[in-house]
Enzyme design. Structure first.
Site, PDB file in Angstrom:
ATOM      1  CD  GLU A 107      -2.650   1.347   2.534  1.00 40.50           C
ATOM      2  OE1 GLU A 107      -3.224   2.423   2.791  1.00 40.50           O
ATOM      3  OE2 GLU A 107      -2.715   0.346   3.258  1.00 40.50           O
ATOM      4  CE  LYS A 147      -4.177 -18.043  13.716  1.00 37.58           C
ATOM      5  NZ  LYS A 147      -3.661 -19.242  13.045  1.00 37.58           N
ATOM      6  CG  ASP A 161      -0.896 -16.805  12.337  1.00 41.64           C
ATOM      7  OD1 ASP A 161      -1.340 -16.389  11.255  1.00 41.64           O
ATOM      8  OD2 ASP A 161      -1.306 -17.840  12.886  1.00 41.64           O
ATOM      9  CG  HIS A 186      -4.060   7.533  -0.142  1.00 43.32           C
ATOM     10  ND1 HIS A 186      -3.778   6.196  -0.134  1.00 43.32           N
ATOM     11  CD2 HIS A 186      -4.129   7.918   1.161  1.00 43.32           C
ATOM     12  CE1 HIS A 186      -3.690   5.768   1.112  1.00 43.32           C
ATOM     13  NE2 HIS A 186      -3.895   6.795   1.923  1.00 43.32           N
TER      14      HIS A 186
END
Length: 563
Positions: free
Chosen positions: A242, A374, A450, A548
């Site tokens: 990004e 998670k 993770d 951006h």
């Protein structure tokens, strides 16, 4: 959309069936047992087997009824027994070989047990290969030219050698990746030319990080810093695709540094695992809950739990009853490891111990989602999981104007309406922030964490208020469940290990176990603090879209690049 469906195994043609062979080759073959066609011989032996079996059952029934010893047999009975044995041997030899071999093959597959599924896939792949024209493969670039490897590729395509077993059979991980990759290209008719293959240590991931690799994905790593945190400077690696993320975080670091740095505090440090067990009654489940939460029983439980590791230390047990079901949330100190395996082993020890006093306890699962791993969950937001960290900084008025082009009042109002009220309107759970997950995910990928644990690790509430007579800004982030480790998992891979080394937290701390992982958690929190400050300032000053458009949009002709 492709409406084709793979035929089920029951309806799939049998390639060994003579009826599918060319017409000129189809003929009734004679059997080895009798000079008759095979189907006639099979019918005879089937009839003989069931006939003599029925005859013997009737004879033995008569003998039992008349109290005649079974071992006394007549000539007819002896002939029937011999006929039964002969027909059984024939039928077993004719029909039983494939059945026995299927069990032998299945046993050789160990825990994978994918023989049927893989044969289905191979059949489907063969079908695709048959209908693909040679031109489909013109763009495929072979990864090798060895005749021996070519033969192995053919065996993989045919399903003779399972793809997942290449490393074990060849004893060469990189060679296995080459062969698997080439087989995959030929099976799918799709090129993997642009997926990097060389320059990676495939031995380092064997039986640990990834199964059946065919290459690796490149993620650019940028650096932001220096971050001044608790009196020390750090350069933070950020793996992302990004645009603006690294630049924005770096601007946040600049503002924090110019204002004297950030301060962090570890509130909790404990990984959790919550098995679910079931009893015959709710009262019995409650009985175990009271036992586990009784302080006088804690040391006994800790002794059983701590046997799983030199670093594992049970911190507490929190229980929740749902009818006859009991959820036990164990919290454990895990040193510098993230600790999921460590705490799971400890939980298994405790469950075995409890089984002696609670034999009616039915263990349903080692994880009952009360952990919670998670998944966004209130229990992690309230109780914490992994490292619970709060990080704060006071940003001076002149820094806000010069670096961020905004002021205290604008940021405080925006934070209240966006991060607090706006998130409440959205019904957010742990999402009272601007983009904490952006920073968490990027550092997780760079340091071998993770990535899926970004879900709960990104729980964050960002607070802003005016201080020093309204001139300066106090900003803080509170993150109750940052789940990180500096040993185990992906942290030992070369690239990720290098990023950990850049931060000074590589491996386990010998002097103070757990200090490296705690430091990494505080760096994550401080980086989130910088990211929140910079993004909120960009929104308040109207710079978000402009930045951006400048850094997150490519001017390249993508169609030409792809070609």
């Amino acid at each position: 959309m492709d409406d084709r469906r793979r035929p089920s195994k029951a309806h799939r043609p049998d390639r060994s069936d003579p009826s599918l062979a060319p017409e000129s080759t189809v003929s009734a073959k004679a059997s080895d047992a009798l000079p008759l066609p095979l189907y006639v011989t099979n019918a005879i032996f089937f009839t003989l087997f069931f006939s003599v079996a029925y005859y013997l059952l009737l004879r033995w029934q008569d003998k039992i009824r008349n109290s005649v010893p079974l071992h006394i047999v007549t000539f007819c009975e002896l002939a029937a027994i011999l006929s039964l044995v002969a027909s059984f041997i024939y039928l077993l030899g004719f029909f039983g070989i494939d059945f026995v071999q299927s069990f032998i093959v299945r046993a050789s597959n160990e825990a994978w047990d994918l023989a049927d599924e893989e044969s289905d896939v191979v059949d489907d792949h063969r079908h695709r290969l048959l209908i693909c024209s040679p031109s489909v493969f013109d763009h495929l670039i072979p990864t090798f030219s060895s005749a021996e490897d070519e033969e192995i590729v053919d065996l993989v395509i045919k399903g003779t050698i399972p793809s997942y077993a290449l490393e074990e059979k060849l004893g060469d991980c990189k060679r296995a990746v080459h062969i698997r990759r080439e087989a995959l290209q030929r099976i799918t008719g799709r090129s993997l030319q642009d997926l990097p293959l060389d320059g990676f240590d495939y031995n380092s991931i064997l039986k640990q990080c990834c199964e059946m690799p065919v290459g690796y994905v490149q993620v650019p790593v940028g650096i932001a810093g220096p971050l001044l945190l608790d009196g020390f400077e750090y350069t933070v690696p950020i793996a992302t695709t990004e645009g603006c993320l690294v630049a924005s975080t770096n601007r946040g670091f600049k503002g924090i540094y110019a204002s004297g740095g950030a301060v962090s505090t570890i509130l909790k440090d404990g990984m959790t695992r919550a098995p679910v067990v079931r009893f015959a009654s709710a009262a019995r489940a409650c009985h175990l809950k009271f036992f586990l939460e009784d302080p006088s029983n804690f040391q006994t439980l800790a002794n059983e739990f701590n046997q799983s590791s030199n670093f594992a230390r049970l911190q507490g047990v929190q229980c929740c009853v749902a009818g006859k079901n009991l959820y036990m949330r164990f919290s454990c100190f895990t040193g510098d490891a993230m600790g999921m395996n460590m705490v799971s082993k400890g939980v298994e020890n405790v469950l075995k111990y409890l089984k002696s006093d609670y034999p009616d306890m039915d263990v349903i699962g080692i994880s009952g989602n009360f952990c919670s791993d998670k998944k966004p969950a209130a229990v992690n937001w309230i109780e914490g999981r992994g490292k619970s960290v709060v990080c704060e900084a006071i940003i001076k008025e002149e820094v806000l104007k010069k670096v961020f082009r905004t002021d205290v009042a604008m940021l405080v109002e925006l934070n209240m309406l966006k991060n607090l009220a706006g998130s409440a309107v959205a019904g957010a759970l742990g999402g009272f922030n601007a983009h904490a997950s952006n920073i968490v995910s990027a550092i997780f990928i760079a340091t071998g964490q993770d990535p899926a644990q970004n879900v709960e690790s990104s729980h964050c509430i960002t607070m802003m208020e005016a201080v020093n007579d309204g001139k300066d800004l106090h900003i803080s982030v509170t993150m109750p469940s940052i789940e990180v480790g500096t040993v185990g998992g992906g942290t030992q891979l070369a690239s990720q290990s290098a990023c950990l080394n850049l931060l000074g937290v590589k491996g386990a701390s010998k002097e103070l176990p757990g200090s490296n992982s705690r430091l990494l958690a505080t760096i994550v929190a401080a980086s989130v603090l910088a990211g929140e400050l910079s993004l909120m300032a960009a929104i308040a000053s109207g710079q978000l879209v402009k930045s951006h458009m400048k850094y997150n949009r490519s001017s390249k002709d993508v169609s030409k690049v792809a070609s």
